[in-house]
Design an enzyme around this catalytic site. Structure first.
Site, PDB file in Angstrom:
ATOM      1  N   PRO A  13      33.080 -16.889  -8.068  1.00  0.00           N
ATOM      2  CA  PRO A  13      32.713 -16.056  -6.820  1.00  0.00           C
ATOM      3  C   PRO A  13      32.445 -14.564  -7.154  1.00  0.00           C
ATOM      4  O   PRO A  13      33.087 -14.134  -8.108  1.00  0.00           O
ATOM      5  CB  PRO A  13      33.889 -16.046  -5.882  1.00  0.00           C
ATOM      6  CG  PRO A  13      35.063 -16.582  -6.709  1.00  0.00           C
ATOM      7  CD  PRO A  13      34.353 -17.422  -7.945  1.00  0.00           C
ATOM      8  N   ASN A  14      31.416 -14.146  -6.402  1.00  0.00           N
ATOM      9  CA  ASN A  14      31.154 -12.547  -6.844  1.00  0.00           C
ATOM     10  C   ASN A  14      30.070 -12.299  -7.858  1.00  0.00           C
ATOM     11  O   ASN A  14      29.694 -11.296  -7.935  1.00  0.00           O
ATOM     12  CB  ASN A  14      32.101 -11.733  -6.578  1.00  0.00           C
ATOM     13  CG  ASN A  14      32.992 -11.890  -5.295  1.00  0.00           C
ATOM     14  OD1 ASN A  14      32.473 -11.744  -4.111  1.00  0.00           O
ATOM     15  ND2 ASN A  14      34.168 -12.173  -5.270  1.00  0.00           N
ATOM     16  N   ARG A  21      27.848  -4.863  -8.562  1.00  0.00           N
ATOM     17  CA  ARG A  21      29.302  -4.995  -8.088  1.00  0.00           C
ATOM     18  C   ARG A  21      30.110  -4.002  -9.226  1.00  0.00           C
ATOM     19  O   ARG A  21      30.214  -4.374 -10.444  1.00  0.00           O
ATOM     20  CB  ARG A  21      29.498  -6.505  -8.291  1.00  0.00           C
ATOM     21  CG  ARG A  21      31.242  -6.543  -8.015  1.00  0.00           C
ATOM     22  CD  ARG A  21      31.426  -8.119  -8.522  1.00  0.00           C
ATOM     23  NE  ARG A  21      32.633  -8.325  -8.149  1.00  0.00           N
ATOM     24  CZ  ARG A  21      33.632  -9.244  -8.728  1.00  0.00           C
ATOM     25  NH1 ARG A  21      32.916  -9.864  -9.639  1.00  0.00           N
ATOM     26  NH2 ARG A  21      34.693  -9.453  -8.538  1.00  0.00           N
ATOM     27  N   TYR A  26      32.560  -3.845 -14.341  1.00  0.00           N
ATOM     28  CA  TYR A  26      31.793  -5.024 -14.808  1.00  0.00           C
ATOM     29  C   TYR A  26      30.324  -4.854 -15.387  1.00  0.00           C
ATOM     30  O   TYR A  26      29.718  -5.639 -16.015  1.00  0.00           O
ATOM     31  CB  TYR A  26      31.475  -5.931 -13.535  1.00  0.00           C
ATOM     32  CG  TYR A  26      32.808  -6.445 -13.004  1.00  0.00           C
ATOM     33  CD1 TYR A  26      33.680  -7.262 -13.664  1.00  0.00           C
ATOM     34  CD2 TYR A  26      33.271  -6.134 -11.592  1.00  0.00           C
ATOM     35  CE1 TYR A  26      34.913  -7.660 -13.288  1.00  0.00           C
ATOM     36  CE2 TYR A  26      34.308  -6.644 -11.028  1.00  0.00           C
ATOM     37  CZ  TYR A  26      35.299  -7.364 -11.960  1.00  0.00           C
ATOM     38  OH  TYR A  26      36.301  -7.790 -11.315  1.00  0.00           O
ATOM     39  N   ASN A  77      33.600 -18.660 -16.314  1.00  0.00           N
ATOM     40  CA  ASN A  77      34.062 -17.613 -15.714  1.00  0.00           C
ATOM     41  C   ASN A  77      34.337 -17.884 -14.515  1.00  0.00           C
ATOM     42  O   ASN A  77      33.565 -17.823 -13.740  1.00  0.00           O
ATOM     43  CB  ASN A  77      33.179 -16.293 -15.745  1.00  0.00           C
ATOM     44  CG  ASN A  77      33.761 -15.018 -15.330  1.00  0.00           C
ATOM     45  OD1 ASN A  77      34.804 -15.063 -14.837  1.00  0.00           O
ATOM     46  ND2 ASN A  77      33.234 -13.831 -15.473  1.00  0.00           N
ATOM     47  N   ALA A  80      37.574 -14.727  -9.398  1.00  0.00           N
ATOM     48  CA  ALA A  80      39.160 -14.600  -8.932  1.00  0.00           C
ATOM     49  C   ALA A  80      39.812 -15.785  -8.678  1.00  0.00           C
ATOM     50  O   ALA A  80      40.997 -15.889  -8.637  1.00  0.00           O
ATOM     51  CB  ALA A  80      38.781 -13.849  -7.420  1.00  0.00           C
ATOM     52  N   HIS A  83      42.774 -16.773 -10.747  1.00  0.00           N
ATOM     53  CA  HIS A  83      44.217 -16.270 -10.396  1.00  0.00           C
ATOM     54  C   HIS A  83      44.708 -17.106  -9.211  1.00  0.00           C
ATOM     55  O   HIS A  83      46.044 -16.822  -8.856  1.00  0.00           O
ATOM     56  CB  HIS A  83      44.228 -14.831 -10.247  1.00  0.00           C
ATOM     57  CG  HIS A  83      43.531 -13.992 -11.040  1.00  0.00           C
ATOM     58  ND1 HIS A  83      43.741 -13.894 -12.497  1.00  0.00           N
ATOM     59  CD2 HIS A  83      42.209 -13.292 -10.593  1.00  0.00           C
ATOM     60  CE1 HIS A  83      42.813 -13.063 -12.874  1.00  0.00           C
ATOM     61  NE2 HIS A  83      41.831 -12.693 -11.894  1.00  0.00           N
ATOM     62  N   GLU A 101      37.556 -20.274 -21.223  1.00  0.00           N
ATOM     63  CA  GLU A 101      37.506 -19.272 -19.970  1.00  0.00           C
ATOM     64  C   GLU A 101      37.005 -17.945 -20.736  1.00  0.00           C
ATOM     65  O   GLU A 101      37.689 -17.387 -21.693  1.00  0.00           O
ATOM     66  CB  GLU A 101      38.732 -19.127 -19.766  1.00  0.00           C
ATOM     67  CG  GLU A 101      39.200 -18.070 -18.680  1.00  0.00           C
ATOM     68  CD  GLU A 101      40.732 -18.119 -18.119  1.00  0.00           C
ATOM     69  OE1 GLU A 101      41.691 -19.037 -18.793  1.00  0.00           O
ATOM     70  OE2 GLU A 101      41.018 -17.158 -17.618  1.00  0.00           O
ATOM     71  N   HIS A 103      35.659 -13.817 -19.337  1.00  0.00           N
ATOM     72  CA  HIS A 103      36.002 -12.690 -18.666  1.00  0.00           C
ATOM     73  C   HIS A 103      35.326 -11.579 -18.830  1.00  0.00           C
ATOM     74  O   HIS A 103      35.199 -11.033 -20.152  1.00  0.00           O
ATOM     75  CB  HIS A 103      37.291 -12.262 -18.116  1.00  0.00           C
ATOM     76  CG  HIS A 103      38.096 -13.532 -17.471  1.00  0.00           C
ATOM     77  ND1 HIS A 103      37.914 -13.845 -16.111  1.00  0.00           N
ATOM     78  CD2 HIS A 103      39.151 -14.388 -18.243  1.00  0.00           C
ATOM     79  CE1 HIS A 103      38.649 -15.038 -15.921  1.00  0.00           C
ATOM     80  NE2 HIS A 103      39.680 -15.000 -16.933  1.00  0.00           N
ATOM     81  N   ARG A 110      44.290  -4.776 -16.445  1.00  0.00           N
ATOM     82  CA  ARG A 110      43.937  -4.456 -15.130  1.00  0.00           C
ATOM     83  C   ARG A 110      45.222  -4.881 -14.189  1.00  0.00           C
ATOM     84  O   ARG A 110      46.513  -4.832 -14.588  1.00  0.00           O
ATOM     85  CB  ARG A 110      43.021  -5.402 -14.494  1.00  0.00           C
ATOM     86  CG  ARG A 110      41.648  -5.107 -15.415  1.00  0.00           C
ATOM     87  CD  ARG A 110      40.069  -5.684 -14.983  1.00  0.00           C
ATOM     88  NE  ARG A 110      40.090  -5.282 -13.383  1.00  0.00           N
ATOM     89  CZ  ARG A 110      39.223  -5.906 -12.759  1.00  0.00           C
ATOM     90  NH1 ARG A 110      38.637  -6.963 -13.168  1.00  0.00           N
ATOM     91  NH2 ARG A 110      39.044  -5.623 -11.489  1.00  0.00           N
TER      92      ARG A 110
HETATM   93  C1  DQA Z   1      36.388 -11.519 -13.709  1.00  0.00           C
HETATM   94  C2  DQA Z   1      37.936 -11.018 -13.643  1.00  0.00           C
HETATM   95  C3  DQA Z   1      38.607 -11.461 -12.096  1.00  0.00           C
HETATM   96  O1  DQA Z   1      39.819 -10.827 -12.258  1.00  0.00           O
HETATM   97  C4  DQA Z   1      37.523 -10.877 -10.998  1.00  0.00           C
HETATM   98  O2  DQA Z   1      38.209 -11.275  -9.804  1.00  0.00           O
HETATM   99  C5  DQA Z   1      36.223 -11.337 -11.222  1.00  0.00           C
HETATM  100  C6  DQA Z   1      35.615 -10.998 -12.754  1.00  0.00           C
HETATM  101  C7  DQA Z   1      35.700 -10.674 -15.220  1.00  0.00           C
HETATM  102  O3  DQA Z   1      34.779 -11.476 -15.366  1.00  0.00           O
HETATM  103  O4  DQA Z   1      36.283  -9.787 -15.356  1.00  0.00           O
HETATM  104  O5  DQA Z   1      35.581 -11.694 -10.377  1.00  0.00           O
HETATM  105  O6  DQA Z   1      36.553 -12.920 -13.971  1.00  0.00           O
END
Ligand code: DQA
Length: 152
Positions: A13-14, A21, A26, A77, A80, A83, A101, A103, A110
């Protein structure tokens, strides 16, 4: 000639908003740019990628299930969902495909709620904090892992 691996690349997501964003966290690369650089590397590593982004947990789980028998590994990836999602963790465990995995940000540097990953225990490993390069490092790590396995 190295074997050609089929890899499923999942973005959670996102991540469709990358580039706009929270650029301080990021960066400015868009998801399309990240996918393009992964495609370039895939040619070099002679592997085949299927990429998919979703803001919906169930859609990501459906793709993980569909990867069984079609793909050799998963690069994810989870955003969120890293978590929060026992369901994505269970899907990865269920299909039993080698999974890396990744990120963009260093989740361990963080907020404390980002320090825990439900995915890490079912992944081969985690790469966190290298911006878009996390994906490229992750793809290399996954392909090398698959090569070592097939030579074993
Ligand atoms: C993320 C880190 C996550 O905590 C966050 O919710 C994201 C992006 C990263 O790529 O740094 O959406 O996965």
């Amino acid at each position: 000639m190295a074997r050609s691996y089929r890899i499923l690349v999942l973005h959670g997501p996102n991540l469709n908003l990358l580039g706009k964003r929270e650029p301080g966290t990021y960066g400015l690369s868009t998801l399309a740019e990240i996918n393009q650089s992964l495609e370039k590397l895939a040619v070099h590593l002679s592997c085949e990628l299927s990429t998919f982004q979703s803001n919906h947990e169930g859609e990501l789980i459906d793709r993980i299930h569909a990867a069984m028998d079609k793909h050799h590994g998963i690069l994810i990836n989870p955003g969120a969902y890293t978590h929060t999602s026992v369901a994505i963790r269970d899907a990865i465990a269920a299909v039993s495909l080698p999974t890396v995995e990744v990120h963009l940000s260093n989740i361990h540097k963080r907020e404390s709620f980002r320090h825990h990953s439900y995915i890490a225990p079912v992944a081969i490993g985690q790469i966190s904090g290298f911006g878009p390069n996390s994906y490229l490092l992750g793809l290399r790590a996954l392909v090398e892992y698959l090569q070592l396995q097939s030579n074993a």
